[in-house]
Write an enzyme that holds these catalytic residues in place. Sequence first.
Site, mmCIF file in Angstrom:
data_model
loop_
_atom_site.group_PDB
_atom_site.id
_atom_site.type_symbol
_atom_site.label_atom_id
_atom_site.label_comp_id
_atom_site.label_asym_id
_atom_site.label_seq_id
_atom_site.Cartn_x
_atom_site.Cartn_y
_atom_site.Cartn_z
ATOM 1 N N ARG A 63 8.388 39.337 7.371
ATOM 2 C CA ARG A 63 7.971 38.152 6.603
ATOM 3 C C ARG A 63 7.616 36.990 7.536
ATOM 4 O O ARG A 63 6.684 36.238 7.288
ATOM 5 C CB ARG A 63 9.081 37.711 5.634
ATOM 6 C CG ARG A 63 9.231 38.605 4.437
ATOM 7 C CD ARG A 63 10.150 37.986 3.400
ATOM 8 N NE ARG A 63 9.545 36.849 2.712
ATOM 9 C CZ ARG A 63 10.212 36.021 1.906
ATOM 10 N NH1 ARG A 63 11.504 36.203 1.698
ATOM 11 N NH2 ARG A 63 9.594 35.024 1.308
ATOM 12 N N ASP A 96 8.678 29.188 3.036
ATOM 13 C CA ASP A 96 7.731 29.085 4.153
ATOM 14 C C ASP A 96 7.660 27.637 4.656
ATOM 15 O O ASP A 96 8.211 26.728 4.050
ATOM 16 C CB ASP A 96 6.341 29.590 3.736
ATOM 17 C CG ASP A 96 5.736 28.753 2.611
ATOM 18 O OD1 ASP A 96 5.517 27.544 2.832
ATOM 19 O OD2 ASP A 96 5.477 29.299 1.515
ATOM 20 N N HIS A 111 15.656 26.918 -1.602
ATOM 21 C CA HIS A 111 15.997 28.335 -1.421
ATOM 22 C C HIS A 111 15.983 28.755 0.044
ATOM 23 O O HIS A 111 15.883 29.941 0.341
ATOM 24 C CB HIS A 111 15.064 29.220 -2.256
ATOM 25 C CG HIS A 111 15.327 29.106 -3.730
ATOM 26 N ND1 HIS A 111 14.402 29.405 -4.695
ATOM 27 C CD2 HIS A 111 16.437 28.700 -4.404
ATOM 28 C CE1 HIS A 111 14.925 29.187 -5.903
ATOM 29 N NE2 HIS A 111 16.149 28.756 -5.752
ATOM 30 N N CYS A 122 30.163 30.502 11.434
ATOM 31 C CA CYS A 122 30.465 29.129 11.879
ATOM 32 C C CYS A 122 29.534 28.080 11.273
ATOM 33 O O CYS A 122 29.728 26.887 11.480
ATOM 34 C CB CYS A 122 30.423 29.042 13.407
ATOM 35 S SG CYS A 122 28.756 29.051 14.090
ATOM 36 N N CYS A 140 24.578 34.372 17.469
ATOM 37 C CA CYS A 140 24.775 32.958 17.148
ATOM 38 C C CYS A 140 24.946 32.162 18.440
ATOM 39 O O CYS A 140 25.796 32.491 19.260
ATOM 40 C CB CYS A 140 26.010 32.787 16.258
ATOM 41 S SG CYS A 140 26.435 31.044 16.013
ATOM 42 N N GLY A 183 2.715 25.519 -9.554
ATOM 43 C CA GLY A 183 2.775 26.917 -9.123
ATOM 44 C C GLY A 183 4.141 27.562 -9.185
ATOM 45 O O GLY A 183 4.578 28.187 -8.225
HETATM 46 ZN ZN LIG Z 1 28.288 31.273 14.674
#
Ligand SMILES: [Zn+2]
Length: 243
Positions: A63, A96, A111, A122, A140, A183
């Site tokens: 995506r 987007d 969203h 975290c 992360c 839309g």
């Molecule tokens: Zn983290």
Amino acid sequence: MTGTPQRRLVVFSGSGVSADSGLDTFRTSGGESLWAQYDPQVVCNFDCWEKNFSLVHEFYSRRREELGQAAPNAAHFLAVDWERRFGAELITQNVDDLFERAGARAVLHVHGYLPALRCMSCGAQWLIGYRRFSPETDRCPKCGRLESVKPNVVFFNEPAPRYAEMWRSLESLTANDVLAVIGTSGLVLPIGEIARRSPATTILSNLRPAASPRDRDFDHVLHGRAAEIAPDLDRLMTELMDR
Ligand SMILES: [Zn+2]
């Protein structure tokens, strides 16, 4: 002249705005669509995303690559123009970044935001851009975990933390203000209900009449592809905002 309160404009948008940029969702997916190749209940489901970790990241990597190829259209540029001219508050269900690429200063993505990742352990959030996810490099950055790194998009069955801001913005509209809905199918959020109850002047711009949201819940209705009817929409908005 004294004390005329600033007229507010809230623009609430959905997938119809980005459809003209070649991006679609599972609600509009055709045979060629990325969405037709994956089961949204598997790759966008908060209850089982960890179990389907690789598939989830594969889908979202694709995506992001698709988003990297897309460009904002006239409807995105129009909303950004309203932000500059009228101080429009932009609220979108889209994940987007096409409003941002059209020049928007502030967009409330209720969203989530596709070009970002989030650590569910975290809470860290960071940008990945349009790149594919890699288990080698995309741990992360704050806590070092890999298995808790999730696309920064709100999945099915997942709370949407920014709804509170959205409700505040929508529910504080007065009779002096304007709400434009562009839309969106109104299947996820009851935007038709919101418009019907709102004291603001309301505008609906959708491809065609639909069961949700209903045309009759709005003061003004324009049908057609968002990018194509942008000039008509702009004329109406200019009239309403300058009255
Ligand atoms: Zn983290």
